[in-house]
Write a protein that holds these residues in place. Structure first.
Motif, short mmCIF file in Angstrom:
data_model
loop_
_atom_site.label_atom_id
_atom_site.label_comp_id
_atom_site.label_asym_id
_atom_site.label_seq_id
_atom_site.Cartn_x
_atom_site.Cartn_y
_atom_site.Cartn_z
N THR A 31 42.14 4.20 52.79
CA THR A 31 42.12 4.81 54.11
C THR A 31 41.14 4.03 54.98
N GLN A 32 41.55 3.74 56.20
CA GLN A 32 40.75 2.91 57.09
C GLN A 32 39.64 3.71 57.74
N VAL A 33 38.43 3.15 57.70
CA VAL A 33 37.29 3.71 58.43
C VAL A 33 36.80 2.64 59.40
N THR A 34 36.75 2.99 60.66
CA THR A 34 36.29 2.07 61.68
C THR A 34 35.14 2.72 62.44
N VAL B 74 38.11 14.65 44.91
CA VAL B 74 36.85 13.94 45.00
C VAL B 74 36.60 13.66 46.48
N TYR B 75 35.33 13.71 46.88
CA TYR B 75 34.99 13.56 48.28
C TYR B 75 33.91 12.50 48.48
N LEU B 76 33.90 11.96 49.68
CA LEU B 76 32.81 11.07 50.08
C LEU B 76 32.39 11.49 51.49
N GLN B 77 31.24 12.15 51.57
CA GLN B 77 30.68 12.52 52.85
C GLN B 77 29.87 11.35 53.37
N MET B 78 30.22 10.88 54.57
CA MET B 78 29.56 9.70 55.13
C MET B 78 28.87 10.10 56.43
N GLY C 141 26.58 6.33 64.11
CA GLY C 141 25.78 7.53 64.02
C GLY C 141 26.57 8.77 63.68
N GLY C 142 27.88 8.65 63.74
CA GLY C 142 28.75 9.78 63.44
C GLY C 142 28.99 9.97 61.96
N SER C 143 29.86 10.92 61.65
CA SER C 143 30.15 11.28 60.26
C SER C 143 31.65 11.37 60.02
N LEU C 144 32.02 11.13 58.79
CA LEU C 144 33.39 11.35 58.31
C LEU C 144 33.31 11.85 56.89
N ARG C 145 34.31 12.61 56.49
CA ARG C 145 34.42 12.99 55.09
C ARG C 145 35.77 12.51 54.56
N LEU C 146 35.70 11.66 53.56
CA LEU C 146 36.92 11.19 52.91
C LEU C 146 37.24 12.09 51.73
N SER C 147 38.54 12.28 51.52
CA SER C 147 39.00 13.07 50.40
C SER C 147 39.93 12.22 49.54
N CYS C 148 39.92 12.50 48.26
CA CYS C 148 40.80 11.83 47.31
C CYS C 148 41.46 12.91 46.47
#
Length: 124
Positions: free
Chosen positions: A118-121, A79-83, A15-22
């Motif tokens: 990058t690891q997302v858990t 570049v970003y990925l908002q999750m 239910g949480g969020s993360l933002r990945l950056s490249c």
């Protein structure tokens, strides 16, 4: 040649969020179509999202549509990925990739350059 470095991964509850950056270096990312892929243990690398050079054309995997947002800032070479609304099944190593293709591509074999991941858990 372009070098890509991902960041922003980590451990988050469902239910949480993360933002990945490249971050891109070596060449300006505005010349490249950019994609995000992920690979879970024991599984093949799968498409997540992709965006064309201008940002005007975007595609998402059905599994993330409505939850993830890809974007790019060509002025910053990023570049970003908002999750959002993350699920345990989103757990994977996430990779940023680049290709000179003019159109959005979902096939990982078509991408020429890759970051280290990058690891997302996501815990339940």
């Amino acid at each position: 040649q372009v070098q890509l470095v991902e960041s922003g991964g980590g451990l988050v509850q469902a239910g949480g969020s993360l933002r990945l950056s490249c971050a891109g270096s070596g060449r300006i990312l505005s010349s490249y179509m950019m994609g995000w892929f992920r690979q879970a243990p024991g599984k093949e690398r799968e498409f997540v999202a992709a965006i064309n050079r201008s940002g005007g054309s975007i595609r998402y995997a059905d599994s993330v549509k409505g939850r993830f947002t890809i974007s790019r800032d060509n002025a910053k070479n990023m570049v970003y990925l908002q999750m959002n609304t993350l699920k345990p099944e989103d757990t994977a190593v996430y990779y940023c990739a680049a290709d000179l293709s003019a159109v959005v591509n979902t096939n990982p074999t078509q991408y020429e350059y890759w970051g280290q991941g990058t690891q997302v858990t996501v815990s339940s």
